[in-house]
Design a protein around this motif. Structure first.
Motif, PDB file in Angstrom:
ATOM      1  N   ALA A  14       0.823  -1.207   0.000  1.00 16.17           N
ATOM      2  CA  ALA A  14       0.000   0.000   0.000  1.00 16.17           C
ATOM      3  C   ALA A  14       0.856   1.256   0.000  1.00 16.17           C
ATOM      4  O   ALA A  14       1.966   1.273   0.536  1.00 16.17           O
ATOM      5  CB  ALA A  14      -0.926   0.013   1.213  1.00 16.17           C
ATOM      6  N   GLU A  15       0.308   2.308  -0.612  1.00 15.96           N
ATOM      7  CA  GLU A  15       0.903   3.631  -0.581  1.00 15.96           C
ATOM      8  C   GLU A  15      -0.205   4.625  -0.265  1.00 15.96           C
ATOM      9  O   GLU A  15      -1.262   4.602  -0.912  1.00 15.96           O
ATOM     10  CB  GLU A  15       1.526   3.991  -1.935  1.00 15.96           C
ATOM     11  N   VAL A  16       0.012   5.489   0.723  1.00 18.51           N
ATOM     12  CA  VAL A  16      -0.949   6.532   1.051  1.00 18.51           C
ATOM     13  C   VAL A  16      -0.523   7.806   0.335  1.00 18.51           C
ATOM     14  O   VAL A  16       0.583   8.307   0.540  1.00 18.51           O
ATOM     15  CB  VAL A  16      -1.030   6.758   2.575  1.00 18.51           C
ATOM     16  N   LEU A  17      -1.417   8.309  -0.512  1.00 18.94           N
ATOM     17  CA  LEU A  17      -1.080   9.475  -1.327  1.00 18.94           C
ATOM     18  C   LEU A  17      -2.367  10.164  -1.762  1.00 18.94           C
ATOM     19  O   LEU A  17      -3.303   9.514  -2.226  1.00 18.94           O
ATOM     20  CB  LEU A  17      -0.270   9.037  -2.559  1.00 18.94           C
ATOM     21  N   ASP A  18      -2.418  11.470  -1.613  1.00 18.17           N
ATOM     22  CA  ASP A  18      -3.576  12.268  -2.014  1.00 18.17           C
ATOM     23  C   ASP A  18      -3.384  12.731  -3.450  1.00 18.17           C
ATOM     24  O   ASP A  18      -2.458  13.499  -3.744  1.00 18.17           O
ATOM     25  CB  ASP A  18      -3.732  13.463  -1.078  1.00 18.17           C
ATOM     26  N   LEU A  19      -4.243  12.275  -4.354  1.00 17.95           N
ATOM     27  CA  LEU A  19      -4.118  12.655  -5.757  1.00 17.95           C
ATOM     28  C   LEU A  19      -4.397  14.134  -5.982  1.00 17.95           C
ATOM     29  O   LEU A  19      -4.084  14.669  -7.044  1.00 17.95           O
ATOM     30  CB  LEU A  19      -5.076  11.823  -6.617  1.00 17.95           C
ATOM     31  N   GLY A  20      -4.998  14.775  -5.002  1.00 21.01           N
ATOM     32  CA  GLY A  20      -5.247  16.204  -5.126  1.00 21.01           C
ATOM     33  C   GLY A  20      -3.985  17.040  -5.018  1.00 21.01           C
ATOM     34  O   GLY A  20      -3.976  18.216  -5.394  1.00 21.01           O
TER      35      GLY A  20
ATOM     36  N   GLY B 218       3.653  13.729  -9.470  1.00 19.56           N
ATOM     37  CA  GLY B 218       4.553  13.193 -10.478  1.00 19.56           C
ATOM     38  C   GLY B 218       5.819  12.584  -9.904  1.00 19.56           C
ATOM     39  O   GLY B 218       6.161  11.431 -10.193  1.00 19.56           O
ATOM     40  N   PRO B 219       6.551  13.333  -9.053  1.00 15.24           N
ATOM     41  CA  PRO B 219       7.770  12.771  -8.470  1.00 15.24           C
ATOM     42  C   PRO B 219       7.517  11.517  -7.637  1.00 15.24           C
ATOM     43  O   PRO B 219       8.301  10.562  -7.688  1.00 15.24           O
ATOM     44  CB  PRO B 219       8.285  13.922  -7.598  1.00 15.24           C
ATOM     45  N   ARG B 220       6.412  11.497  -6.878  1.00 19.62           N
ATOM     46  CA  ARG B 220       6.113  10.328  -6.052  1.00 19.62           C
ATOM     47  C   ARG B 220       5.828   9.101  -6.915  1.00 19.62           C
ATOM     48  O   ARG B 220       6.301   7.990  -6.639  1.00 19.62           O
ATOM     49  CB  ARG B 220       4.896  10.608  -5.152  1.00 19.62           C
ATOM     50  N   ILE B 221       5.057   9.277  -7.991  1.00 19.02           N
ATOM     51  CA  ILE B 221       4.719   8.146  -8.849  1.00 19.02           C
ATOM     52  C   ILE B 221       5.937   7.705  -9.658  1.00 19.02           C
ATOM     53  O   ILE B 221       6.150   6.507  -9.878  1.00 19.02           O
ATOM     54  CB  ILE B 221       3.540   8.491  -9.777  1.00 19.02           C
ATOM     55  N   THR B 222       6.751   8.658 -10.090  1.00 17.62           N
ATOM     56  CA  THR B 222       7.984   8.302 -10.814  1.00 17.62           C
ATOM     57  C   THR B 222       8.875   7.428  -9.942  1.00 17.62           C
ATOM     58  O   THR B 222       9.393   6.390 -10.382  1.00 17.62           O
ATOM     59  CB  THR B 222       8.743   9.567 -11.240  1.00 17.62           C
ATOM     60  N   GLN B 223       9.048   7.835  -8.705  1.00 14.61           N
ATOM     61  CA  GLN B 223       9.869   7.070  -7.774  1.00 14.61           C
ATOM     62  C   GLN B 223       9.289   5.679  -7.538  1.00 14.61           C
ATOM     63  O   GLN B 223      10.009   4.670  -7.551  1.00 14.61           O
ATOM     64  CB  GLN B 223       9.981   7.823  -6.450  1.00 14.61           C
ATOM     65  N   LEU B 224       7.973   5.624  -7.337  1.00 14.40           N
ATOM     66  CA  LEU B 224       7.303   4.351  -7.111  1.00 14.40           C
ATOM     67  C   LEU B 224       7.400   3.450  -8.334  1.00 14.40           C
ATOM     68  O   LEU B 224       7.656   2.238  -8.216  1.00 14.40           O
ATOM     69  CB  LEU B 224       5.829   4.612  -6.760  1.00 14.40           C
TER      70      LEU B 224
ATOM     71  N   CYS C 267       0.031   8.662 -15.707  1.00 13.97           N
ATOM     72  CA  CYS C 267       0.427   8.030 -16.977  1.00 13.97           C
ATOM     73  C   CYS C 267       1.781   8.559 -17.442  1.00 13.97           C
ATOM     74  O   CYS C 267       2.638   7.783 -17.884  1.00 13.97           O
ATOM     75  CB  CYS C 267      -0.642   8.268 -18.042  1.00 13.97           C
ATOM     76  N   GLN C 268       1.978   9.854 -17.363  1.00 12.25           N
ATOM     77  CA  GLN C 268       3.275  10.424 -17.727  1.00 12.25           C
ATOM     78  C   GLN C 268       4.405   9.798 -16.912  1.00 12.25           C
ATOM     79  O   GLN C 268       5.466   9.470 -17.446  1.00 12.25           O
ATOM     80  CB  GLN C 268       3.276  11.938 -17.491  1.00 12.25           C
ATOM     81  N   ALA C 269       4.178   9.655 -15.617  1.00 13.09           N
ATOM     82  CA  ALA C 269       5.229   9.199 -14.716  1.00 13.09           C
ATOM     83  C   ALA C 269       5.554   7.722 -14.875  1.00 13.09           C
ATOM     84  O   ALA C 269       6.672   7.293 -14.564  1.00 13.09           O
ATOM     85  CB  ALA C 269       4.828   9.495 -13.265  1.00 13.09           C
TER      86      ALA C 269
END
Length: 257
Positions: free
Chosen positions: A63-69, A75-81, A130-132
């Protein structure tokens, strides 16, 4: 863990947004049972318990807790993930549909900040995700993007607000643009358009509205999160490699497009 049957690993890693409950949780479980490693993402801390429940069944889940808002940090968080996990399946499922006293706001009364927040979470966040995640998929020569649209995007809606319908219609157009750009790289992009599904969001419409809706469905019942998860399973698999830019309607025949 003794006695728990583990699925055969596929080598693929799926990211599912809005996965703490409802459709997202059902999708995560189905993909995990298909043998994919699943990363459940949600702004709710409950997502940790959902992932732990899957892991307790011998499924490969985190699991990852992250607010899409939080668009600036997304972007940086998803790129890293994506780089850490090797994400090659993305299910953009998270979405919001604000109500006021249980009802949609008429267009003339919809506040601009509410309109913008719905588009940010329902459409802009998936674009950023999608970009990330594209670089990993391109490097692998294989990927699956699955966007959760809605019947509201196909027919309009008297229940969902105009911002929700617009965001979900935008998902279809965005997925088709993505499909055109990446189709030659082993990556597909498709949409699922659920009708009324038995989730907390649908229950906000009230029992009377849901009963009237069911009466108009040829299948004679409201949908379940598992119905949607089955559709996602197809799009996420190897057997869907020649299917891209499509919209699968999961609505019991209420809309036949």
């Amino acid at each position: 863990m003794t006695g728990i049957s583990r699925p055969q690993p596929t080598g693929h890693v799926a990211l599912i947004t809005g996965a703490a409950r409802g459709i997202g949780a059902a999708v995560a479980e189905r993909l995990a049972r298909d043998g994919h490693r699943v990363i459940l993402l949600d702004r709710l801390d409950d997502v940790r318990a959902t992932a732990e429940g899957l892991a307790a069944q011998g499924l490969d889940a985190a699991a990852e807790v992250l607010d899409l808002g939080d668009l600036a940090g997304l972007g940086p968080r998803i790129t890293q993930l994506s780089q850490r996990e090797g994400i090659d399946i993305v299910v953009n499922n998270a979405g919001i549909s604000p109500k006021h006293n249980g009802k949609r706001a008429p267009i003339a009364e919809t506040a601009l900040d509410e309109w913008q927040r719905v588009l940010d979470i329902n459409l802009t966040a998936p674009f950023i995700i999608c970009q990330a995640t594209l670089p990993v998929m391109r490097a692998r020569g294989w990927g699956r993007y699955i966007m959760m649209s809605s019947q509201a995007a196909r027919t309009g809606s008297r229940v969902a607000g105009s911002h929700y319908a617009a965001s979900k219609a935008g998902m279809v157009a965005f997925a088709r643009s993505l499909a055109i750009e990446v189709g030659g790289q082993g990556i597909t992009a498709n949409c699922i358009a659920p009708g009324r599904i038995d989730t907390p969001m649908a229950q906000e419409a009230g029992a009377a509205a849901n009963a009237a809706y069911v009466a108009a469905i040829p299948a004679g019942r409201i949908g379940t999160p598992a119905d949607v998860a089955d559709a996602v399973s197809f799009y996420a698999g190897n057997g869907s490699g020649f299917v891209t830019g499509t919209v699968m309607d999961v609505n019991g025949g209420h809309y036949m497009g």
